[in-house]
Design a protein around this motif. Structure first.
Motif, PDB file in Angstrom:
ATOM      1  N   MET A 250       0.844  -1.172   0.000  1.00  0.00           N
ATOM      2  CA  MET A 250       0.000   0.000   0.000  1.00  0.00           C
ATOM      3  C   MET A 250       0.888   1.234   0.000  1.00  0.00           C
ATOM      4  O   MET A 250       1.888   1.295   0.680  1.00  0.00           O
ATOM      5  CB  MET A 250      -0.901  -0.009   1.221  1.00  0.00           C
ATOM      6  N   ALA A 251       0.514   2.214  -0.762  1.00  0.00           N
ATOM      7  CA  ALA A 251       1.273   3.451  -0.839  1.00  0.00           C
ATOM      8  C   ALA A 251       0.850   4.386   0.289  1.00  0.00           C
ATOM      9  O   ALA A 251      -0.302   4.448   0.664  1.00  0.00           O
ATOM     10  CB  ALA A 251       1.036   4.136  -2.181  1.00  0.00           C
ATOM     11  N   VAL A 252       1.798   5.088   0.795  1.00  0.00           N
ATOM     12  CA  VAL A 252       1.546   6.126   1.775  1.00  0.00           C
ATOM     13  C   VAL A 252       1.352   7.415   0.974  1.00  0.00           C
ATOM     14  O   VAL A 252       2.192   7.762   0.150  1.00  0.00           O
ATOM     15  CB  VAL A 252       2.733   6.257   2.753  1.00  0.00           C
ATOM     16  N   GLN A 253       0.268   8.100   1.194  1.00  0.00           N
ATOM     17  CA  GLN A 253      -0.040   9.300   0.413  1.00  0.00           C
ATOM     18  C   GLN A 253       0.812  10.479   0.868  1.00  0.00           C
ATOM     19  O   GLN A 253       0.968  10.725   2.052  1.00  0.00           O
ATOM     20  CB  GLN A 253      -1.527   9.648   0.545  1.00  0.00           C
TER      21      GLN A 253
ATOM     22  N   SER B 135       8.001   1.270 -10.903  1.00  0.00           N
ATOM     23  CA  SER B 135       7.073   2.100 -10.146  1.00  0.00           C
ATOM     24  C   SER B 135       6.224   1.216  -9.252  1.00  0.00           C
ATOM     25  O   SER B 135       6.011   0.037  -9.541  1.00  0.00           O
ATOM     26  CB  SER B 135       6.181   2.915 -11.088  1.00  0.00           C
ATOM     27  N   GLY B 136       5.755   1.801  -8.165  1.00  0.00           N
ATOM     28  CA  GLY B 136       4.890   1.095  -7.231  1.00  0.00           C
ATOM     29  C   GLY B 136       3.464   1.591  -7.339  1.00  0.00           C
ATOM     30  O   GLY B 136       3.220   2.775  -7.565  1.00  0.00           O
ATOM     31  N   HIS B 137       2.532   0.676  -7.187  1.00  0.00           N
ATOM     32  CA  HIS B 137       1.104   0.983  -7.263  1.00  0.00           C
ATOM     33  C   HIS B 137       0.405   0.288  -6.094  1.00  0.00           C
ATOM     34  O   HIS B 137       1.056  -0.365  -5.282  1.00  0.00           O
ATOM     35  CB  HIS B 137       0.551   0.542  -8.617  1.00  0.00           C
ATOM     36  N   ALA B 138      -0.881   0.385  -5.995  1.00  0.00           N
ATOM     37  CA  ALA B 138      -1.617  -0.143  -4.838  1.00  0.00           C
ATOM     38  C   ALA B 138      -1.404  -1.641  -4.631  1.00  0.00           C
ATOM     39  O   ALA B 138      -1.189  -2.085  -3.508  1.00  0.00           O
ATOM     40  CB  ALA B 138      -3.100   0.163  -4.975  1.00  0.00           C
ATOM     41  N   ARG B 139      -1.460  -2.431  -5.689  1.00  0.00           N
ATOM     42  CA  ARG B 139      -1.377  -3.885  -5.546  1.00  0.00           C
ATOM     43  C   ARG B 139      -0.226  -4.529  -6.309  1.00  0.00           C
ATOM     44  O   ARG B 139      -0.043  -5.735  -6.257  1.00  0.00           O
ATOM     45  CB  ARG B 139      -2.687  -4.514  -6.012  1.00  0.00           C
ATOM     46  N   HIS B 140       0.521  -3.712  -7.049  1.00  0.00           N
ATOM     47  CA  HIS B 140       1.598  -4.278  -7.856  1.00  0.00           C
ATOM     48  C   HIS B 140       2.682  -3.240  -8.127  1.00  0.00           C
ATOM     49  O   HIS B 140       2.466  -2.046  -7.938  1.00  0.00           O
ATOM     50  CB  HIS B 140       1.050  -4.796  -9.194  1.00  0.00           C
ATOM     51  N   ALA B 141       3.813  -3.740  -8.576  1.00  0.00           N
ATOM     52  CA  ALA B 141       4.882  -2.894  -9.104  1.00  0.00           C
ATOM     53  C   ALA B 141       4.892  -3.082 -10.608  1.00  0.00           C
ATOM     54  O   ALA B 141       4.470  -4.134 -11.115  1.00  0.00           O
ATOM     55  CB  ALA B 141       6.227  -3.307  -8.519  1.00  0.00           C
TER      56      ALA B 141
ATOM     57  N   GLY C 217       2.236  -4.332 -20.732  1.00  0.00           N
ATOM     58  CA  GLY C 217       1.853  -3.194 -21.559  1.00  0.00           C
ATOM     59  C   GLY C 217       2.879  -3.035 -22.652  1.00  0.00           C
ATOM     60  O   GLY C 217       3.612  -3.980 -22.973  1.00  0.00           O
ATOM     61  N   LYS C 218       2.986  -1.846 -23.189  1.00  0.00           N
ATOM     62  CA  LYS C 218       3.910  -1.582 -24.293  1.00  0.00           C
ATOM     63  C   LYS C 218       5.320  -2.081 -23.971  1.00  0.00           C
ATOM     64  O   LYS C 218       5.945  -2.738 -24.784  1.00  0.00           O
ATOM     65  CB  LYS C 218       3.928  -0.079 -24.582  1.00  0.00           C
ATOM     66  N   GLY C 219       5.810  -1.768 -22.803  1.00  0.00           N
ATOM     67  CA  GLY C 219       7.119  -2.245 -22.373  1.00  0.00           C
ATOM     68  C   GLY C 219       7.116  -2.681 -20.924  1.00  0.00           C
ATOM     69  O   GLY C 219       8.144  -3.029 -20.360  1.00  0.00           O
ATOM     70  N   SER C 220       5.936  -2.658 -20.307  1.00  0.00           N
ATOM     71  CA  SER C 220       5.841  -2.901 -18.869  1.00  0.00           C
ATOM     72  C   SER C 220       5.446  -4.329 -18.519  1.00  0.00           C
ATOM     73  O   SER C 220       4.802  -5.020 -19.295  1.00  0.00           O
ATOM     74  CB  SER C 220       4.823  -1.944 -18.245  1.00  0.00           C
ATOM     75  N   VAL C 221       5.852  -4.710 -17.320  1.00  0.00           N
ATOM     76  CA  VAL C 221       5.501  -6.013 -16.747  1.00  0.00           C
ATOM     77  C   VAL C 221       4.993  -5.750 -15.332  1.00  0.00           C
ATOM     78  O   VAL C 221       5.672  -5.111 -14.524  1.00  0.00           O
ATOM     79  CB  VAL C 221       6.723  -6.951 -16.695  1.00  0.00           C
ATOM     80  N   GLN C 222       3.799  -6.237 -15.044  1.00  0.00           N
ATOM     81  CA  GLN C 222       3.190  -6.056 -13.730  1.00  0.00           C
ATOM     82  C   GLN C 222       3.663  -7.162 -12.787  1.00  0.00           C
ATOM     83  O   GLN C 222       3.609  -8.343 -13.134  1.00  0.00           O
ATOM     84  CB  GLN C 222       1.669  -6.135 -13.879  1.00  0.00           C
ATOM     85  N   LEU C 223       4.114  -6.780 -11.616  1.00  0.00           N
ATOM     86  CA  LEU C 223       4.593  -7.715 -10.595  1.00  0.00           C
ATOM     87  C   LEU C 223       3.709  -7.561  -9.363  1.00  0.00           C
ATOM     88  O   LEU C 223       3.799  -6.569  -8.638  1.00  0.00           O
ATOM     89  CB  LEU C 223       6.058  -7.411 -10.252  1.00  0.00           C
ATOM     90  N   ILE C 224       2.851  -8.536  -9.129  1.00  0.00           N
ATOM     91  CA  ILE C 224       1.896  -8.504  -8.022  1.00  0.00           C
ATOM     92  C   ILE C 224       2.657  -8.665  -6.700  1.00  0.00           C
ATOM     93  O   ILE C 224       3.475  -9.563  -6.544  1.00  0.00           O
ATOM     94  CB  ILE C 224       0.842  -9.627  -8.177  1.00  0.00           C
ATOM     95  N   TYR C 225       2.381  -7.791  -5.739  1.00  0.00           N
ATOM     96  CA  TYR C 225       3.110  -7.819  -4.470  1.00  0.00           C
ATOM     97  C   TYR C 225       2.988  -9.149  -3.739  1.00  0.00           C
ATOM     98  O   TYR C 225       3.922  -9.581  -3.076  1.00  0.00           O
ATOM     99  CB  TYR C 225       2.635  -6.695  -3.541  1.00  0.00           C
ATOM    100  N   GLU C 226       1.838  -9.807  -3.835  1.00  0.00           N
ATOM    101  CA  GLU C 226       1.641 -11.058  -3.109  1.00  0.00           C
ATOM    102  C   GLU C 226       2.481 -12.213  -3.648  1.00  0.00           C
ATOM    103  O   GLU C 226       2.603 -13.248  -3.003  1.00  0.00           O
ATOM    104  CB  GLU C 226       0.164 -11.473  -3.121  1.00  0.00           C
ATOM    105  N   HIS C 227       3.039 -12.047  -4.832  1.00  0.00           N
ATOM    106  CA  HIS C 227       3.875 -13.094  -5.435  1.00  0.00           C
ATOM    107  C   HIS C 227       5.352 -12.750  -5.237  1.00  0.00           C
ATOM    108  O   HIS C 227       5.735 -11.577  -5.281  1.00  0.00           O
ATOM    109  CB  HIS C 227       3.593 -13.227  -6.930  1.00  0.00           C
ATOM    110  N   GLU C 228       6.153 -13.773  -5.045  1.00  0.00           N
ATOM    111  CA  GLU C 228       7.600 -13.565  -4.982  1.00  0.00           C
ATOM    112  C   GLU C 228       8.074 -12.981  -6.309  1.00  0.00           C
ATOM    113  O   GLU C 228       7.541 -13.316  -7.368  1.00  0.00           O
ATOM    114  CB  GLU C 228       8.320 -14.903  -4.738  1.00  0.00           C
ATOM    115  N   LEU C 229       9.068 -12.125  -6.238  1.00  0.00           N
ATOM    116  CA  LEU C 229       9.615 -11.577  -7.478  1.00  0.00           C
ATOM    117  C   LEU C 229      10.369 -12.665  -8.235  1.00  0.00           C
ATOM    118  O   LEU C 229      11.110 -13.443  -7.624  1.00  0.00           O
ATOM    119  CB  LEU C 229      10.568 -10.415  -7.182  1.00  0.00           C
ATOM    120  N   PRO C 230      10.213 -12.718  -9.554  1.00  0.00           N
ATOM    121  CA  PRO C 230      10.950 -13.702 -10.364  1.00  0.00           C
ATOM    122  C   PRO C 230      12.371 -13.192 -10.608  1.00  0.00           C
ATOM    123  O   PRO C 230      12.710 -12.728 -11.706  1.00  0.00           O
ATOM    124  CB  PRO C 230      10.117 -13.774 -11.643  1.00  0.00           C
ATOM    125  N   GLU C 231      13.201 -13.264  -9.589  1.00  0.00           N
ATOM    126  CA  GLU C 231      14.508 -12.612  -9.613  1.00  0.00           C
ATOM    127  C   GLU C 231      15.377 -13.024 -10.798  1.00  0.00           C
ATOM    128  O   GLU C 231      15.918 -12.164 -11.506  1.00  0.00           O
ATOM    129  CB  GLU C 231      15.258 -12.857  -8.302  1.00  0.00           C
TER     130      GLU C 231
END
Length: 128
Positions: A1-4, A64-70, A92-106
């Motif tokens: 969660m982002a701190v405003q 970048s960080g968002h509410a539920r994903h990076a 997206g065009k060049g983006s990949v969404q990484l859901i916070y609840e999942h381990e990062l695919p390092e």
């Protein structure tokens, strides 16, 4: 969660301080992976997001960080190069969404970063 906050961060440390909980943890992990995978790149802020810039001034990738994903953002050519492996991700065009609840695919992220650096250095592919 982002701190405003109403202030735009001027450093990556300030940017990351705007997140807490699992978001903060995942974004810190993502930063570590980016820094270790591209140690020669300058870590800076571009468009209010952490960016990694080649010594010649070309942006290599950003996150970048968002509410539920990076999001990690490469060039469309890098994303396309890995399109088969990205079948389970929202992209997206060049983006990949990484859901916070999942381990990062390092290991996968490291391969994508390496590819992006090589495509720039070997083929002169710039930013979008």
């Amino acid at each position: 969660m982002a701190v405003q906050t109403s202030e735009k961060p001027s450093t990556v440390d300030e940017y990351l301080a705007g997140f807490d909980g699992l978001a903060a943890q995942r974004l810190a992990e993502l930063r570590r992976i980016c820094r270790e995978s591209a140690p020669e790149a300058e870590e800076t802020m571009k468009w209010n997001q952490p960016a990694y810039v080649h010594e010649c001034g070309v942006i290599l990738f950003m996150f970048s960080g968002h509410a539920r994903h990076a999001n990690i953002v490469f060039t469309p050519t890098t994303r396309e190069h890995f399109h088969v492996e990205l079948a389970g991700y929202r992209t997206g065009k060049g983006s990949v969404q990484l859901i916070y609840e999942h381990e990062l695919p390092e290991a996968f992220l490291r391969r994508m970063i390496e590819h992006r650096i090589q495509e720039h250095e070997d083929h002169g592919i710039s930013w979008m």
